[in-house]
Motif scaffolding. Sequence first.
Motif, mmCIF file in Angstrom:
data_model
loop_
_atom_site.group_PDB
_atom_site.id
_atom_site.type_symbol
_atom_site.label_atom_id
_atom_site.label_comp_id
_atom_site.label_asym_id
_atom_site.label_seq_id
_atom_site.Cartn_x
_atom_site.Cartn_y
_atom_site.Cartn_z
ATOM 1 N N ASN A 40 -34.064 -13.479 9.699
ATOM 2 C CA ASN A 40 -32.812 -13.270 10.417
ATOM 3 C C ASN A 40 -31.590 -13.784 9.668
ATOM 4 O O ASN A 40 -30.532 -13.965 10.254
ATOM 5 C CB ASN A 40 -32.877 -13.942 11.796
ATOM 6 N N GLN A 41 -31.731 -14.037 8.361
ATOM 7 C CA GLN A 41 -30.606 -14.571 7.596
ATOM 8 C C GLN A 41 -30.466 -13.840 6.258
ATOM 9 O O GLN A 41 -31.449 -13.598 5.556
ATOM 10 C CB GLN A 41 -30.805 -16.063 7.301
ATOM 11 N N VAL A 60 -29.437 -4.639 9.854
ATOM 12 C CA VAL A 60 -29.645 -3.255 9.433
ATOM 13 C C VAL A 60 -29.335 -3.147 7.943
ATOM 14 O O VAL A 60 -28.277 -3.574 7.489
ATOM 15 C CB VAL A 60 -28.740 -2.286 10.230
ATOM 16 N N ILE A 61 -30.285 -2.608 7.199
ATOM 17 C CA ILE A 61 -30.075 -2.362 5.771
ATOM 18 C C ILE A 61 -29.577 -0.925 5.638
ATOM 19 O O ILE A 61 -30.303 0.019 5.925
ATOM 20 C CB ILE A 61 -31.374 -2.549 4.962
ATOM 21 N N ARG A 187 -34.235 11.942 -3.480
ATOM 22 C CA ARG A 187 -33.460 10.697 -3.376
ATOM 23 C C ARG A 187 -34.425 9.542 -3.155
ATOM 24 O O ARG A 187 -35.523 9.727 -2.643
ATOM 25 C CB ARG A 187 -32.480 10.755 -2.194
ATOM 26 N N ARG A 188 -33.977 8.348 -3.516
ATOM 27 C CA ARG A 188 -34.741 7.124 -3.250
ATOM 28 C C ARG A 188 -33.782 6.098 -2.646
ATOM 29 O O ARG A 188 -32.609 6.046 -3.000
ATOM 30 C CB ARG A 188 -35.416 6.592 -4.496
ATOM 31 N N PRO A 189 -34.282 5.266 -1.727
ATOM 32 C CA PRO A 189 -33.393 4.301 -1.075
ATOM 33 C C PRO A 189 -32.930 3.209 -2.046
ATOM 34 O O PRO A 189 -33.669 2.815 -2.944
ATOM 35 C CB PRO A 189 -34.259 3.695 0.043
ATOM 36 N N ASN A 190 -31.713 2.723 -1.860
ATOM 37 C CA ASN A 190 -31.152 1.639 -2.667
ATOM 38 C C ASN A 190 -31.538 0.295 -2.076
ATOM 39 O O ASN A 190 -30.713 -0.437 -1.545
ATOM 40 C CB ASN A 190 -29.619 1.732 -2.728
ATOM 41 N N ILE A 191 -32.826 -0.028 -2.128
ATOM 42 C CA ILE A 191 -33.268 -1.331 -1.629
ATOM 43 C C ILE A 191 -34.159 -1.985 -2.658
ATOM 44 O O ILE A 191 -34.674 -1.349 -3.544
ATOM 45 C CB ILE A 191 -33.999 -1.250 -0.275
#
Length: 191
Positions: A40-41, A60-61, A187-191
């Motif tokens: 949560n941080q 939320v990412i 596409r690929r997620p930016n995570i």
Amino acid sequence: MAIAEKRRVTSMLRGKNFKKLDDLENVDIYDGRGHFVSENQVEVIKADGTKEILEADKIVINTGSSSASINLPGAIDNPLVHNSTSLMELDTLPKALTIIGAGYIGMEFASMYANFGSAVTVVQKETVFLPREDRDIAENIHANLEKQGVKFIQADPIRIEGGVLTVAKDGKEEKIAGDAILIAAGRRPNI
């Protein structure tokens, strides 16, 4: 001219949308690089090196996505090879555009550039056009793109040399020359 207008509108909207959020009393904007330190941080490291811990019950990412790439000899560091972002930054319209990939991103660019006046060739490995779509919709899209002059080739990309894509088709190599090549591999997620 279309690219210059796109740049102007995008810049204006980014500034306007940022200001709209920044002006809200209940929104705080933290500019920096964040990473989770617990469930949560999130710790945000700002440009000046200071750090701040943000805490919430739900985080939320929403970092967007980037163009996926494929491992194709001659594609890396080739100024004629583009993804969906870099192709939109070209100042001159390619006379001939080769698109690797026949998914929705590739088809969007095929239609757009055919309408701009480029000769567009789409290379797809799959034997079925838009395999994730309903067949009647996929066939209608295919027919409309062909009416726009888009050429489709079912083949396996092998390598790129400058603006020339070599493909394997029916056991033989074939070359497709162009002024620009778009790799539309999803596409690929930016995570």
